[in-house]
Design an enzyme around this catalytic site. Structure first.
Site, short mmCIF file in Angstrom:
data_model
loop_
_atom_site.label_atom_id
_atom_site.label_comp_id
_atom_site.label_asym_id
_atom_site.label_seq_id
_atom_site.Cartn_x
_atom_site.Cartn_y
_atom_site.Cartn_z
N SER A 107 0.83 -1.21 0.00
CA SER A 107 0.00 0.00 0.00
C SER A 107 0.86 1.26 0.00
O SER A 107 0.36 2.35 -0.30
CB SER A 107 -0.94 0.01 1.21
OG SER A 107 -1.88 -1.05 1.14
N GLY B 37 -4.54 -2.10 -1.00
CA GLY B 37 -3.69 -1.73 -2.12
C GLY B 37 -3.42 -0.23 -2.15
O GLY B 37 -4.04 0.54 -1.41
N GLY C 17 -2.84 3.74 -3.98
CA GLY C 17 -3.34 4.62 -5.02
C GLY C 17 -4.79 5.04 -4.90
O GLY C 17 -5.43 4.89 -3.85
N CYS D 76 -9.68 -1.96 3.21
CA CYS D 76 -8.89 -0.80 2.78
C CYS D 76 -9.23 -0.41 1.34
O CYS D 76 -10.31 0.12 1.09
CB CYS D 76 -7.40 -1.08 2.98
SG CYS D 76 -6.40 0.41 3.02
N GLN E 4 -12.95 0.80 -0.40
CA GLN E 4 -13.22 1.95 -1.27
C GLN E 4 -13.83 1.51 -2.60
O GLN E 4 -14.77 2.13 -3.11
CB GLN E 4 -11.93 2.74 -1.48
CG GLN E 4 -11.38 3.34 -0.20
CD GLN E 4 -9.93 3.78 -0.33
OE1 GLN E 4 -9.39 3.84 -1.42
NE2 GLN E 4 -9.31 4.07 0.80
N GLY F 274 -4.89 6.87 2.21
CA GLY F 274 -4.88 8.29 1.90
C GLY F 274 -6.15 8.77 1.23
O GLY F 274 -6.29 9.95 0.93
N TYR F 275 -7.07 7.83 0.98
CA TYR F 275 -8.39 8.15 0.43
C TYR F 275 -9.46 7.65 1.39
O TYR F 275 -9.22 6.74 2.19
CB TYR F 275 -8.58 7.50 -0.95
CG TYR F 275 -7.75 8.13 -2.04
CD1 TYR F 275 -8.29 9.08 -2.90
CD2 TYR F 275 -6.40 7.79 -2.19
CE1 TYR F 275 -7.53 9.66 -3.90
CE2 TYR F 275 -5.62 8.37 -3.18
CZ TYR F 275 -6.19 9.31 -4.03
OH TYR F 275 -5.43 9.89 -5.02
N HIS G 180 -7.46 -2.34 8.87
CA HIS G 180 -6.90 -3.66 8.60
C HIS G 180 -7.17 -4.61 9.77
O HIS G 180 -6.43 -4.60 10.76
CB HIS G 180 -5.39 -3.56 8.38
CG HIS G 180 -5.01 -2.84 7.12
ND1 HIS G 180 -4.54 -3.50 6.00
CD2 HIS G 180 -5.05 -1.53 6.79
CE1 HIS G 180 -4.31 -2.63 5.04
NE2 HIS G 180 -4.61 -1.42 5.50
N ASP H 57 -6.59 -7.63 9.87
CA ASP H 57 -5.45 -8.55 9.95
C ASP H 57 -4.31 -7.97 10.77
O ASP H 57 -3.35 -8.69 11.08
CB ASP H 57 -4.94 -8.87 8.55
CG ASP H 57 -4.67 -7.60 7.75
OD1 ASP H 57 -5.64 -6.89 7.44
OD2 ASP H 57 -3.50 -7.32 7.44
#
Length: 360
Positions: free
Chosen positions: A46, A220, A222, A247, A251, A291-292, A331, A333
């Protein structure tokens, strides 16, 4: 000794000592507030394309070991610390952080006032940054930094190119790799699930060819809006088998159902983020790296908010009202971080059992 420079997009310059690989890099600079777990963070895909700042003052004291990788080939651009430990003391350690970064081709810089750097990022947001040796022309480096366009195909860079199995004797789970952390695989392995890891651009038809009991959408890097093909796949699968997203997967699941996402000023990156489960009031401390975020006001009636961040009310989880599908921004996990929310993997498997009964 040669000094190493960290130059921010706003013109701020930090000077420090080099460690790790001896190369110049440019990327998006972010910060992580975790006190431990630097190996897991550095190897978390990530952070692809990002220069990772650790706010904890001493990094590297327990070295690198063979058990705590989140991926074998880390893709973060660089590491920024206040102080790096050149020696490592731990019974599991195989090498120092410095040696590891040299092997992986990742530069580091120490002796930086990370508190001041973090304050800049908090006030002005994440930005581009360059890490380079001080022998280079500072003005030339600034010009290059301004001209650099950061890549947008970050998930394509880190996702598996071909499907592969992680065998088990339990439920068949198709796990879409958007930058998969190994700890997600480990959680399913504990529960004896039979996993097939597939590329990010798999279609709904290809998913069903694998005869899955459930679909897992991984974390992931971006911008989730860069993956329209993933949204089509999710729409084609939901309602037919249970879905669980983490995560980036959260989104994408939200976007596929009509919500919108936005870029955060500086994001959530750390292992101590308190999240409230709205239905019960339960508070979990969670590991986060994003970051999103999903815009609460954009959520359709078909999605209900299940979790929210205690501090800024960011949407941290949603659930579909009509289909067996849910997702979380954090997360469960952990790796690193608290395991407060690991029960969500069990809830996903229980959802699969319930769906089997009702769909017969």
């Amino acid at each position: 000794m040669t000094k190493r420079l960290l130059i921010l997009e706003d013109g701020t310059i930090f000077e420090g000592e080099p460690f790790g690989a001896d190369i110049d890099v440019t990327g998006e600079i972010v910060f992580n507030t975790g006190m431990t777990g630097y190996q897991e963070s550095i190897t978390d895909q990530s952070y692809n394309g990002q220069i990772l700042t650790f706010t904890y003052p001493l990094i590297g004291n327990y070295g690198i070991n063979r058990d705590d990788y989140e991926s074998i080939s880390p893709t973060c651009k660089g590491v920024v610390v206040s102080e790096v430990s050149r020696l490592a003391s731990n019974w599991r350690k195989q090498m120092t952080l410095d040696a590891f970064l040299k092997i992986k081709g990742i530069p580091g810089i120490s002796g930086i006032d990370t508190r001041a750097l973090t304050k800049i990022i908090r006030q002005h947001g994440t930005m581009k940054a360059t890490m380079a040796d001080d022998g280079d022309s500072i003005q030339h480096l600034k010009d290059q930094l301004r001209a650099t366009v950061l890549p947008t195909n970050t998930i394509e860079q880190v996702s598996t190119k071909t499907a592969y199995p992680a065998p088990g004797i339990g439920k068949n789970i198709v796990l879409v790799d958007f930058g998969l952390k190994h700890s997600i695989l480990r959680e399913f392995s504990k529960r004896q699930c039979n996993i097939t890891v597939v590329p990010f651009n798999i279609t709904a038809e290809e998913v069903f060819q694998l005869n899955p009991d459930g679909l897992m959408l991984s974390n992931g890097p971006g911008n989730p809006e860069d993956l329209p093909e993933a949204l089509d796949m999710i729409r084609g699968v939901q309602g037919k088998i249970p879905i669980f997203g983490i995560c980036m997967g959260h989104q994408l699941f939200s976007l596929a159902n009509g919500a919108k996402t936005c870029k955060m000023t500086f994001g959530h990156r750390g292992f101590n983020h308190a999240v409230r489960e709205i239905a019960t009031g339960r508070i979990d401390f969670t590991s986060q790296n994003h970051g999103y975020a999903v815009e609460r006001s954009s959520l359709p009636d078909t999605l209900m908010v299940t979790h929210e961040d205690i501090n800024d009310k960011t949407v941290e989880g949603v659930k579909h009202r009509d289909f067996p599908a849910f997702s979380v921004q954090f997360h469960p996990d952990a790796a690193p971080g608290p395991h407060d929310a690991s029960y969500l993997f069990d809830e996903f498997l229980e959802m699969i059992d319930s769906w089997r009964c009702t769909s017969k």
